[in-house]
Motif scaffolding. Structure first.
Motif, PDB file in Angstrom:
ATOM      1  N   UNK A   1       0.823  -1.215   0.000  1.00  7.65           N
ATOM      2  CA  UNK A   1       0.000   0.000   0.000  1.00  7.65           C
ATOM      3  C   UNK A   1       0.855   1.263   0.000  1.00  7.65           C
ATOM      4  N   UNK A   2       0.458   2.209  -0.853  1.00  3.69           N
ATOM      5  CA  UNK A   2       1.183   3.470  -0.954  1.00  3.69           C
ATOM      6  C   UNK A   2       2.298   3.458  -1.973  1.00  3.69           C
ATOM      7  N   UNK A   3       2.581   2.312  -2.586  1.00  5.38           N
ATOM      8  CA  UNK A   3       3.666   2.202  -3.559  1.00  5.38           C
ATOM      9  C   UNK A   3       3.137   1.602  -4.856  1.00  5.38           C
TER      10      UNK A   3
ATOM     11  N   UNK B   1       9.540   8.693  -7.804  1.00  3.99           N
ATOM     12  CA  UNK B   1       9.328   8.514  -6.361  1.00  3.99           C
ATOM     13  C   UNK B   1       7.993   7.820  -6.103  1.00  3.99           C
ATOM     14  N   UNK B   2       7.969   6.952  -5.105  1.00  2.00           N
ATOM     15  CA  UNK B   2       6.753   6.208  -4.804  1.00  2.00           C
ATOM     16  C   UNK B   2       6.624   4.913  -5.562  1.00  2.00           C
ATOM     17  N   UNK B   3       7.592   4.603  -6.434  1.00  2.00           N
ATOM     18  CA  UNK B   3       7.590   3.332  -7.140  1.00  2.00           C
ATOM     19  C   UNK B   3       8.574   2.377  -6.474  1.00  2.00           C
ATOM     20  N   UNK B   4       8.257   1.099  -6.498  1.00  2.00           N
ATOM     21  CA  UNK B   4       9.139   0.042  -6.008  1.00  2.00           C
ATOM     22  C   UNK B   4       9.462  -0.886  -7.164  1.00  2.00           C
ATOM     23  N   UNK B   5      10.744  -0.950  -7.529  1.00  2.00           N
ATOM     24  CA  UNK B   5      11.200  -1.785  -8.634  1.00  2.00           C
ATOM     25  C   UNK B   5      11.803  -3.064  -8.079  1.00  2.00           C
TER      26      UNK B   5
ATOM     27  N   UNK C   1      16.598   8.467  -8.848  1.00  2.00           N
ATOM     28  CA  UNK C   1      15.209   8.777  -9.193  1.00  2.00           C
ATOM     29  C   UNK C   1      14.303   8.765  -7.961  1.00  2.00           C
ATOM     30  N   UNK C   2      14.885   8.477  -6.793  1.00  2.00           N
ATOM     31  CA  UNK C   2      14.159   8.388  -5.515  1.00  2.00           C
ATOM     32  C   UNK C   2      13.070   7.315  -5.562  1.00  2.00           C
ATOM     33  N   UNK C   3      13.353   6.265  -6.331  1.00  2.00           N
ATOM     34  CA  UNK C   3      12.469   5.102  -6.373  1.00  2.00           C
ATOM     35  C   UNK C   3      13.036   4.021  -5.464  1.00  2.00           C
ATOM     36  N   UNK C   4      12.169   3.172  -4.930  1.00  2.00           N
ATOM     37  CA  UNK C   4      12.615   2.061  -4.112  1.00  2.00           C
ATOM     38  C   UNK C   4      13.003   0.874  -4.982  1.00  2.00           C
TER      39      UNK C   4
ATOM     40  N   UNK D   1      12.988   2.292   6.715  1.00  2.00           N
ATOM     41  CA  UNK D   1      12.905   1.367   7.845  1.00  2.00           C
ATOM     42  C   UNK D   1      11.469   1.069   8.257  1.00  2.00           C
ATOM     43  N   UNK D   2      10.518   1.908   7.837  1.00  2.00           N
ATOM     44  CA  UNK D   2       9.114   1.643   8.162  1.00  2.00           C
ATOM     45  C   UNK D   2       8.611   0.364   7.503  1.00  2.00           C
ATOM     46  N   UNK D   3       9.308  -0.110   6.462  1.00  2.00           N
ATOM     47  CA  UNK D   3       8.985  -1.388   5.826  1.00  2.00           C
ATOM     48  C   UNK D   3      10.016  -2.389   6.321  1.00  2.00           C
ATOM     49  N   UNK D   4       9.602  -3.310   7.188  1.00  2.00           N
ATOM     50  CA  UNK D   4      10.580  -4.165   7.847  1.00  2.00           C
ATOM     51  C   UNK D   4      11.110  -5.246   6.914  1.00  2.00           C
ATOM     52  N   UNK D   5      12.163  -5.921   7.383  1.00  2.00           N
ATOM     53  CA  UNK D   5      12.867  -6.894   6.553  1.00  2.00           C
ATOM     54  C   UNK D   5      11.969  -8.055   6.153  1.00  2.00           C
ATOM     55  N   UNK D   6      11.064  -8.460   7.037  1.00  2.00           N
ATOM     56  CA  UNK D   6      10.168  -9.568   6.699  1.00  2.00           C
ATOM     57  C   UNK D   6       9.227  -9.185   5.563  1.00  2.00           C
ATOM     58  N   UNK D   7       8.749  -7.929   5.552  1.00  2.00           N
ATOM     59  CA  UNK D   7       7.924  -7.468   4.443  1.00  2.00           C
ATOM     60  C   UNK D   7       8.693  -7.512   3.133  1.00  2.00           C
TER      61      UNK D   7
END
Length: 431
Positions: free
Chosen positions: A130-132, A201-205, A223-226, A295-301
Protein backbone atom coordinates in the motif's frame (compact mmCIF):
# COMPACT_ATOMS: atom_id res chain seq x y z
CA UNK A 1 -31.87 2.49 -40.38
CA UNK A 2 -34.24 -0.34 -39.51
CA UNK A 3 -35.98 0.03 -36.12
CA UNK A 4 -37.06 -2.94 -34.04
CA UNK A 5 -38.89 -2.42 -30.76
CA UNK A 6 -37.27 0.93 -30.14
CA UNK A 7 -33.79 -0.33 -31.06
CA UNK A 8 -31.87 -0.22 -34.29
CA UNK A 9 -31.13 -3.50 -36.02
CA UNK A 10 -27.45 -3.14 -35.05
CA UNK A 11 -28.31 -2.73 -31.37
CA UNK A 12 -30.29 -5.94 -31.52
CA UNK A 13 -27.38 -7.80 -33.13
CA UNK A 14 -24.98 -6.46 -30.48
CA UNK A 15 -27.35 -7.59 -27.74
CA UNK A 16 -27.37 -11.11 -29.16
CA UNK A 17 -23.58 -11.26 -29.17
CA UNK A 18 -23.50 -9.94 -25.59
CA UNK A 19 -25.52 -13.03 -24.69
CA UNK A 20 -23.82 -15.61 -26.92
CA UNK A 21 -20.24 -14.31 -27.17
CA UNK A 22 -19.60 -11.97 -24.21
CA UNK A 23 -15.80 -12.42 -24.28
CA UNK A 24 -15.67 -11.29 -27.91
CA UNK A 25 -17.80 -8.22 -27.15
CA UNK A 26 -15.55 -7.26 -24.22
CA UNK A 27 -12.45 -7.78 -26.36
CA UNK A 28 -13.79 -5.50 -29.10
CA UNK A 29 -14.73 -2.75 -26.63
CA UNK A 30 -11.40 -3.00 -24.81
CA UNK A 31 -9.53 -2.91 -28.12
CA UNK A 32 -11.36 0.28 -29.04
CA UNK A 33 -10.20 1.80 -25.76
CA UNK A 34 -6.60 0.61 -25.87
CA UNK A 35 -5.69 0.94 -29.53
CA UNK A 36 -8.11 2.91 -31.68
CA UNK A 37 -6.75 3.20 -35.21
CA UNK A 38 -6.62 7.01 -35.14
CA UNK A 39 -4.55 6.97 -31.94
CA UNK A 40 -2.13 4.34 -33.32
CA UNK A 41 -1.53 6.44 -36.44
CA UNK A 42 -1.11 9.59 -34.36
CA UNK A 43 1.43 7.80 -32.17
CA UNK A 44 3.26 6.68 -35.31
CA UNK A 45 3.52 10.27 -36.57
CA UNK A 46 4.83 11.45 -33.19
CA UNK A 47 7.52 8.81 -32.68
CA UNK A 48 8.58 7.67 -36.16
CA UNK A 49 12.16 8.32 -37.19
CA UNK A 50 12.70 7.23 -40.80
CA UNK A 51 9.44 5.52 -41.64
CA UNK A 52 6.54 7.35 -43.20
CA UNK A 53 2.97 6.37 -44.16
CA UNK A 54 2.09 6.40 -47.82
CA UNK A 55 -0.61 3.89 -48.71
CA UNK A 56 -0.23 1.53 -45.74
CA UNK A 57 -1.08 2.95 -42.30
CA UNK A 58 0.70 1.68 -39.21
CA UNK A 59 -2.69 0.94 -37.62
CA UNK A 60 -3.34 -1.57 -40.41
CA UNK A 61 -0.04 -3.33 -39.66
CA UNK A 62 -0.93 -3.51 -35.95
CA UNK A 63 -4.41 -4.81 -36.77
CA UNK A 64 -3.02 -7.63 -38.92
CA UNK A 65 -0.44 -8.59 -36.32
CA UNK A 66 -3.14 -8.56 -33.63
CA UNK A 67 -5.07 -11.21 -35.57
CA UNK A 68 -1.98 -13.43 -35.49
CA UNK A 69 -1.22 -12.78 -31.80
CA UNK A 70 -4.78 -13.67 -30.77
CA UNK A 71 -4.65 -16.88 -32.82
CA UNK A 72 -7.31 -15.73 -35.28
CA UNK A 73 -4.84 -16.19 -38.16
CA UNK A 74 -1.97 -18.69 -38.37
CA UNK A 75 0.49 -16.20 -39.87
CA UNK A 76 0.87 -12.63 -41.07
CA UNK A 77 0.69 -13.90 -44.65
CA UNK A 78 -2.66 -15.56 -43.98
CA UNK A 79 -3.99 -12.44 -42.23
CA UNK A 80 -3.00 -10.25 -45.17
CA UNK A 81 -4.46 -12.62 -47.78
CA UNK A 82 -7.84 -12.59 -46.03
CA UNK A 83 -7.97 -8.81 -45.65
CA UNK A 84 -10.30 -7.47 -48.32
CA UNK A 85 -9.01 -3.91 -48.49
CA UNK A 86 -5.26 -4.28 -48.02
CA UNK A 87 -3.97 -1.27 -49.99
CA UNK A 88 -0.50 -2.65 -50.84
CA UNK A 89 1.14 -5.85 -52.02
CA UNK A 90 2.33 -8.58 -49.66
CA UNK A 91 5.91 -7.63 -50.45
CA UNK A 92 5.25 -4.02 -49.43
CA UNK A 93 3.56 -5.21 -46.21
CA UNK A 94 6.52 -7.36 -45.21
CA UNK A 95 8.89 -4.53 -46.05
CA UNK A 96 6.91 -2.23 -43.76
CA UNK A 97 6.95 -4.80 -40.96
CA UNK A 98 10.72 -5.35 -41.30
CA UNK A 99 11.30 -1.60 -40.95
CA UNK A 100 9.25 -1.09 -37.77
CA UNK A 101 11.40 1.02 -35.47
CA UNK A 102 11.92 -0.15 -31.87
CA UNK A 103 10.95 3.27 -30.52
CA UNK A 104 7.47 2.77 -32.01
CA UNK A 105 7.00 -0.49 -30.14
CA UNK A 106 7.84 1.11 -26.82
CA UNK A 107 5.50 4.04 -27.47
CA UNK A 108 2.71 1.65 -28.48
CA UNK A 109 2.97 -0.44 -25.30
CA UNK A 110 3.41 2.53 -22.95
CA UNK A 111 0.59 4.52 -24.49
CA UNK A 112 -1.94 1.68 -24.56
CA UNK A 113 -1.13 0.76 -20.93
CA UNK A 114 -1.77 4.36 -19.89
CA UNK A 115 -5.15 4.20 -21.63
CA UNK A 116 -6.08 0.97 -19.82
CA UNK A 117 -4.78 1.80 -16.33
CA UNK A 118 -7.81 3.93 -15.31
CA UNK A 119 -10.17 1.08 -16.23
CA UNK A 120 -8.37 -1.55 -14.14
CA UNK A 121 -7.86 0.89 -11.24
CA UNK A 122 -11.57 1.66 -11.19
CA UNK A 123 -12.35 -2.06 -10.89
CA UNK A 124 -10.43 -2.23 -7.62
CA UNK A 125 -7.18 -4.09 -6.90
CA UNK A 126 -5.33 -5.26 -3.80
CA UNK A 127 -1.87 -3.59 -3.80
CA UNK A 128 1.26 -5.59 -3.04
CA UNK A 129 2.55 -2.70 -0.91
CA UNK A 130 0.00 0.00 0.00
CA UNK A 131 1.18 3.47 -0.95
CA UNK A 132 3.67 2.20 -3.56
CA UNK A 133 3.46 1.42 -7.27
CA UNK A 134 5.24 -1.88 -7.82
CA UNK A 135 7.23 -2.48 -11.01
CA UNK A 136 8.84 -5.82 -11.88
CA UNK A 137 11.44 -5.85 -14.64
CA UNK A 138 12.72 -8.91 -16.50
CA UNK A 139 13.95 -9.97 -19.91
CA UNK A 140 12.58 -12.33 -22.55
CA UNK A 141 14.54 -13.87 -25.43
CA UNK A 142 12.69 -14.89 -28.57
CA UNK A 143 13.40 -18.46 -29.75
CA UNK A 144 15.28 -19.32 -32.91
CA UNK A 145 13.22 -18.58 -36.01
CA UNK A 146 12.21 -21.14 -38.62
CA UNK A 147 12.51 -18.41 -41.24
CA UNK A 148 16.11 -18.14 -42.42
CA UNK A 149 17.54 -14.77 -43.33
CA UNK A 150 19.53 -14.73 -46.57
CA UNK A 151 22.99 -14.47 -44.90
CA UNK A 152 22.19 -17.51 -42.71
CA UNK A 153 20.84 -19.92 -45.30
CA UNK A 154 24.19 -21.71 -45.54
CA UNK A 155 24.35 -22.14 -41.75
CA UNK A 156 22.81 -24.91 -39.70
CA UNK A 157 21.90 -22.65 -36.77
CA UNK A 158 18.63 -20.71 -36.95
CA UNK A 159 18.54 -16.99 -36.32
CA UNK A 160 17.77 -15.55 -32.89
CA UNK A 161 15.48 -12.59 -33.66
CA UNK A 162 16.29 -10.56 -30.54
CA UNK A 163 15.12 -10.00 -26.99
CA UNK A 164 13.01 -7.60 -24.98
CA UNK A 165 12.88 -6.17 -21.48
CA UNK A 166 9.48 -5.76 -19.88
CA UNK A 167 8.22 -3.63 -16.98
CA UNK A 168 5.21 -5.26 -15.35
CA UNK A 169 2.73 -3.88 -12.80
CA UNK A 170 1.56 -6.89 -10.72
CA UNK A 171 -1.22 -4.91 -9.02
CA UNK A 172 -2.92 -4.01 -12.32
CA UNK A 173 -1.60 -7.10 -14.18
CA UNK A 174 -0.44 -4.80 -17.01
CA UNK A 175 2.83 -4.47 -18.90
CA UNK A 176 3.55 -0.75 -18.58
CA UNK A 177 6.80 -0.41 -20.54
CA UNK A 178 8.88 -2.32 -23.07
CA UNK A 179 12.37 -2.06 -24.55
CA UNK A 180 13.31 -4.26 -27.49
CA UNK A 181 16.74 -5.11 -28.88
CA UNK A 182 17.49 -6.48 -32.33
CA UNK A 183 20.79 -7.99 -31.13
CA UNK A 184 19.90 -11.20 -29.30
CA UNK A 185 23.29 -11.20 -27.59
CA UNK A 186 23.29 -7.68 -26.20
CA UNK A 187 23.42 -7.57 -22.40
CA UNK A 188 20.10 -7.08 -20.65
CA UNK A 189 21.93 -4.91 -18.12
CA UNK A 190 22.55 -2.40 -20.89
CA UNK A 191 19.14 -2.73 -22.49
CA UNK A 192 17.29 -2.02 -19.24
CA UNK A 193 18.81 1.45 -18.77
CA UNK A 194 16.30 3.34 -21.00
CA UNK A 195 13.45 1.84 -18.96
CA UNK A 196 14.86 3.33 -15.76
CA UNK A 197 14.11 6.82 -17.10
CA UNK A 198 10.47 6.21 -16.14
CA UNK A 199 11.32 5.47 -12.48
CA UNK A 200 9.57 7.88 -10.12
CA UNK A 201 9.33 8.51 -6.36
CA UNK A 202 6.75 6.21 -4.80
CA UNK A 203 7.59 3.33 -7.14
CA UNK A 204 9.14 0.04 -6.01
CA UNK A 205 11.20 -1.79 -8.63
CA UNK A 206 11.95 -5.50 -8.25
CA UNK A 207 14.34 -7.60 -10.31
CA UNK A 208 16.42 -10.75 -10.13
CA UNK A 209 20.18 -10.84 -9.53
CA UNK A 210 21.01 -10.26 -13.19
CA UNK A 211 20.07 -6.60 -12.67
CA UNK A 212 22.05 -6.12 -9.43
CA UNK A 213 24.64 -3.66 -10.78
CA UNK A 214 25.95 -0.36 -9.47
CA UNK A 215 24.62 1.56 -12.48
CA UNK A 216 21.08 0.18 -12.24
CA UNK A 217 20.74 0.53 -8.47
CA UNK A 218 22.19 4.04 -8.38
CA UNK A 219 19.86 5.09 -11.22
CA UNK A 220 16.87 4.00 -9.16
CA UNK A 221 18.31 5.69 -6.06
CA UNK A 222 18.80 8.98 -7.95
CA UNK A 223 15.21 8.78 -9.19
CA UNK A 224 14.16 8.39 -5.52
CA UNK A 225 12.47 5.10 -6.37
CA UNK A 226 12.61 2.06 -4.11
CA UNK A 227 14.16 -1.24 -5.16
CA UNK A 228 14.37 -4.88 -4.08
CA UNK A 229 16.97 -6.77 -6.11
CA UNK A 230 18.48 -10.16 -5.47
CA UNK A 231 22.22 -10.02 -4.81
CA UNK A 232 24.62 -11.03 -7.55
CA UNK A 233 27.57 -13.22 -6.60
CA UNK A 234 30.21 -10.81 -7.93
CA UNK A 235 29.02 -7.23 -7.88
CA UNK A 236 28.53 -4.51 -6.84
CA UNK A 237 31.44 -4.48 -4.39
CA UNK A 238 30.53 -3.67 -0.78
CA UNK A 239 33.01 -1.30 0.90
CA UNK A 240 31.48 -1.45 4.38
CA UNK A 241 28.85 -3.56 6.10
CA UNK A 242 27.23 -3.51 9.51
CA UNK A 243 26.38 -6.31 11.93
CA UNK A 244 23.59 -8.79 11.26
CA UNK A 245 20.30 -8.43 13.12
CA UNK A 246 17.73 -11.18 13.59
CA UNK A 247 14.31 -10.10 12.20
CA UNK A 248 12.30 -13.28 12.83
CA UNK A 249 10.52 -15.77 10.63
CA UNK A 250 8.43 -15.58 7.49
CA UNK A 251 6.47 -18.40 5.91
CA UNK A 252 9.42 -19.76 3.94
CA UNK A 253 12.33 -19.25 6.33
CA UNK A 254 14.31 -17.09 8.75
CA UNK A 255 15.17 -13.43 8.06
CA UNK A 256 18.28 -11.43 9.02
CA UNK A 257 19.29 -7.89 8.07
CA UNK A 258 22.36 -5.65 7.94
CA UNK A 259 23.34 -2.22 6.57
CA UNK A 260 25.71 -2.06 3.58
CA UNK A 261 27.61 0.68 1.73
CA UNK A 262 28.94 0.54 -1.82
CA UNK A 263 30.50 4.02 -1.49
CA UNK A 264 31.90 5.83 1.50
CA UNK A 265 29.63 8.68 2.58
CA UNK A 266 26.61 7.15 0.86
CA UNK A 267 23.42 6.53 2.82
CA UNK A 268 23.27 2.85 3.81
CA UNK A 269 21.27 0.31 1.89
CA UNK A 270 19.81 -2.82 3.45
CA UNK A 271 20.80 -6.42 2.81
CA UNK A 272 18.24 -9.04 3.73
CA UNK A 273 19.25 -12.65 4.22
CA UNK A 274 16.51 -15.26 3.84
CA UNK A 275 17.46 -18.73 5.11
CA UNK A 276 14.98 -20.99 3.36
CA UNK A 277 13.37 -23.98 5.04
CA UNK A 278 13.49 -25.79 1.71
CA UNK A 279 16.11 -25.19 -1.03
CA UNK A 280 15.05 -23.69 -4.34
CA UNK A 281 14.87 -25.75 -7.54
CA UNK A 282 18.52 -24.81 -8.19
CA UNK A 283 19.58 -26.06 -4.75
CA UNK A 284 20.07 -22.69 -3.05
CA UNK A 285 19.13 -22.53 0.62
CA UNK A 286 20.02 -18.85 1.28
CA UNK A 287 18.89 -15.76 -0.65
CA UNK A 288 20.30 -12.24 -0.25
CA UNK A 289 18.23 -9.21 -1.23
CA UNK A 290 19.32 -5.58 -1.53
CA UNK A 291 16.89 -2.76 -0.86
CA UNK A 292 16.78 0.97 -0.19
CA UNK A 293 13.24 0.94 1.23
CA UNK A 294 12.74 2.99 4.41
CA UNK A 295 12.90 1.37 7.85
CA UNK A 296 9.11 1.64 8.16
CA UNK A 297 8.98 -1.39 5.83
CA UNK A 298 10.58 -4.17 7.85
CA UNK A 299 12.87 -6.89 6.55
CA UNK A 300 10.17 -9.57 6.70
CA UNK A 301 7.92 -7.47 4.44
CA UNK A 302 10.78 -7.09 1.97
CA UNK A 303 11.37 -10.86 1.93
CA UNK A 304 7.66 -11.47 1.36
CA UNK A 305 7.44 -8.79 -1.34
CA UNK A 306 10.24 -10.33 -3.38
CA UNK A 307 8.19 -13.50 -3.65
CA UNK A 308 5.76 -11.51 -5.82
CA UNK A 309 8.41 -11.38 -8.55
CA UNK A 310 7.16 -14.72 -9.88
CA UNK A 311 4.10 -12.89 -11.24
CA UNK A 312 6.07 -11.66 -14.25
CA UNK A 313 6.95 -15.29 -15.00
CA UNK A 314 3.23 -16.06 -15.03
CA UNK A 315 2.70 -13.20 -17.48
CA UNK A 316 5.45 -14.56 -19.78
CA UNK A 317 3.81 -17.98 -19.54
CA UNK A 318 0.50 -16.53 -20.72
CA UNK A 319 2.24 -14.77 -23.60
CA UNK A 320 3.64 -18.09 -24.77
CA UNK A 321 0.78 -20.50 -24.03
CA UNK A 322 -2.34 -18.35 -24.42
CA UNK A 323 -1.17 -15.94 -27.15
CA UNK A 324 1.09 -16.20 -30.19
CA UNK A 325 3.99 -14.07 -28.91
CA UNK A 326 6.68 -16.13 -30.64
CA UNK A 327 5.91 -16.17 -34.35
CA UNK A 328 8.55 -18.53 -35.71
CA UNK A 329 7.74 -17.67 -39.33
CA UNK A 330 9.12 -14.15 -38.76
CA UNK A 331 12.91 -14.26 -38.97
CA UNK A 332 13.74 -10.56 -39.30
CA UNK A 333 14.43 -9.10 -35.82
CA UNK A 334 12.17 -6.08 -36.21
CA UNK A 335 9.31 -8.17 -37.55
CA UNK A 336 9.61 -10.74 -34.74
CA UNK A 337 9.83 -8.01 -32.09
CA UNK A 338 6.73 -6.32 -33.54
CA UNK A 339 4.90 -9.63 -33.14
CA UNK A 340 6.01 -9.87 -29.51
CA UNK A 341 5.00 -6.26 -28.75
CA UNK A 342 1.53 -6.76 -30.22
CA UNK A 343 1.16 -9.95 -28.16
CA UNK A 344 1.97 -7.86 -25.07
CA UNK A 345 -0.85 -5.49 -26.04
CA UNK A 346 -3.20 -8.47 -26.39
CA UNK A 347 -2.08 -9.75 -22.98
CA UNK A 348 -2.98 -6.39 -21.44
CA UNK A 349 -6.42 -6.58 -23.05
CA UNK A 350 -6.98 -10.04 -21.58
CA UNK A 351 -5.95 -8.68 -18.17
CA UNK A 352 -8.66 -6.01 -18.40
CA UNK A 353 -11.24 -8.63 -19.37
CA UNK A 354 -10.10 -10.90 -16.53
CA UNK A 355 -10.36 -8.12 -13.90
CA UNK A 356 -13.78 -7.08 -15.23
CA UNK A 357 -15.24 -10.58 -15.06
CA UNK A 358 -13.84 -11.19 -11.57
CA UNK A 359 -15.27 -7.90 -10.34
CA UNK A 360 -18.71 -8.67 -11.79
CA UNK A 361 -18.89 -12.09 -10.11
CA UNK A 362 -17.00 -11.39 -6.88
CA UNK A 363 -20.07 -11.70 -4.65
CA UNK A 364 -21.55 -14.77 -6.34
CA UNK A 365 -18.46 -17.01 -6.59
CA UNK A 366 -16.12 -18.50 -3.97
CA UNK A 367 -13.34 -16.38 -2.54
CA UNK A 368 -10.15 -16.70 -4.55
CA UNK A 369 -11.93 -17.57 -7.80
CA UNK A 370 -10.05 -16.33 -10.84
CA UNK A 371 -11.23 -15.97 -14.41
CA UNK A 372 -9.16 -18.02 -16.82
CA UNK A 373 -7.14 -16.02 -19.38
CA UNK A 374 -6.85 -19.19 -21.44
CA UNK A 375 -10.61 -19.74 -21.70
CA UNK A 376 -11.18 -16.04 -22.30
CA UNK A 377 -8.79 -16.23 -25.26
CA UNK A 378 -10.45 -19.40 -26.54
CA UNK A 379 -13.87 -17.76 -26.48
CA UNK A 380 -12.56 -14.64 -28.19
CA UNK A 381 -11.04 -16.76 -30.97
CA UNK A 382 -14.16 -18.85 -31.47
CA UNK A 383 -16.62 -15.97 -31.99
CA UNK A 384 -14.68 -12.78 -32.76
CA UNK A 385 -14.45 -13.08 -36.53
CA UNK A 386 -18.08 -14.08 -36.98
CA UNK A 387 -19.11 -11.22 -34.73
CA UNK A 388 -17.35 -8.67 -36.95
CA UNK A 389 -18.97 -10.21 -40.03
CA UNK A 390 -22.43 -9.89 -38.49
CA UNK A 391 -21.74 -6.48 -36.95
CA UNK A 392 -19.25 -4.48 -39.06
CA UNK A 393 -16.76 -2.23 -37.29
CA UNK A 394 -18.43 0.95 -38.54
CA UNK A 395 -21.59 0.05 -36.61
CA UNK A 396 -19.83 -0.48 -33.28
CA UNK A 397 -20.03 2.34 -30.75
CA UNK A 398 -16.76 4.18 -30.18
CA UNK A 399 -15.38 4.00 -26.63
CA UNK A 400 -16.56 7.50 -25.57
CA UNK A 401 -20.11 6.54 -26.57
CA UNK A 402 -20.09 3.00 -25.16
CA UNK A 403 -23.00 2.53 -22.79
CA UNK A 404 -21.87 1.02 -19.46
CA UNK A 405 -24.68 -1.51 -19.86
CA UNK A 406 -22.83 -3.12 -22.78
CA UNK A 407 -19.71 -3.74 -20.68
CA UNK A 408 -21.60 -4.84 -17.55
CA UNK A 409 -23.85 -7.16 -19.52
CA UNK A 410 -20.92 -8.91 -21.18
CA UNK A 411 -19.05 -9.24 -17.86
CA UNK A 412 -22.06 -10.72 -16.09
CA UNK A 413 -22.70 -13.27 -18.82
CA UNK A 414 -19.15 -14.68 -18.86
CA UNK A 415 -18.71 -17.33 -16.18
CA UNK A 416 -16.09 -19.54 -17.81
CA UNK A 417 -17.23 -22.92 -19.05
CA UNK A 418 -14.40 -24.88 -17.45
CA UNK A 419 -12.63 -24.90 -14.12
CA UNK A 420 -10.87 -21.57 -13.56
CA UNK A 421 -7.14 -21.57 -14.16
CA UNK A 422 -5.19 -20.77 -11.01
CA UNK A 423 -1.68 -19.44 -11.44
CA UNK A 424 1.03 -20.42 -8.86
CA UNK A 425 0.12 -19.42 -5.30
CA UNK A 426 1.82 -16.52 -3.54
CA UNK A 427 3.54 -19.03 -1.25
CA UNK A 428 5.62 -20.36 -4.13
CA UNK A 429 9.32 -20.52 -3.29
CA UNK A 430 11.14 -17.60 -4.97
CA UNK A 431 13.47 -18.41 -7.80
Amino acid sequence: MIKREGKTMWDAILARFEKQAPASVMARLALERAMPAAWVDEMFETHRQRQYPRELLFSTVVELMSLVSLGLRPSLHAAARQMDNLPVSLAALYDKVRRTEPVLLRALVRGSAQRLEPIVSALGTVPCLPGWQVRIVDGNHLPASEKRLAPLRDQRAAALPGHSLVVYDPDLDLVTDLAVCEDAYESERTGVLPLLDSARPGQLWMADRHFCTRTILQSLQQARAGFIVRQDARHPRIVREGPWHDRGRVETGWVLEQDIHIDEGQAPWRRIELRLDRPTASGESVLWLWSNLPATIDARQIAELYRRRWRIEGMFQRLESVLQSEIRSLGHPRAALLGFAVAVLACNLLAVLKHSVEQAHREQLPEGWEASPYHLAVQVRSRYEGMLVALPVEHWPSWPTVRPAHWRSACWRWHGTSSPVRWPPASAVPR
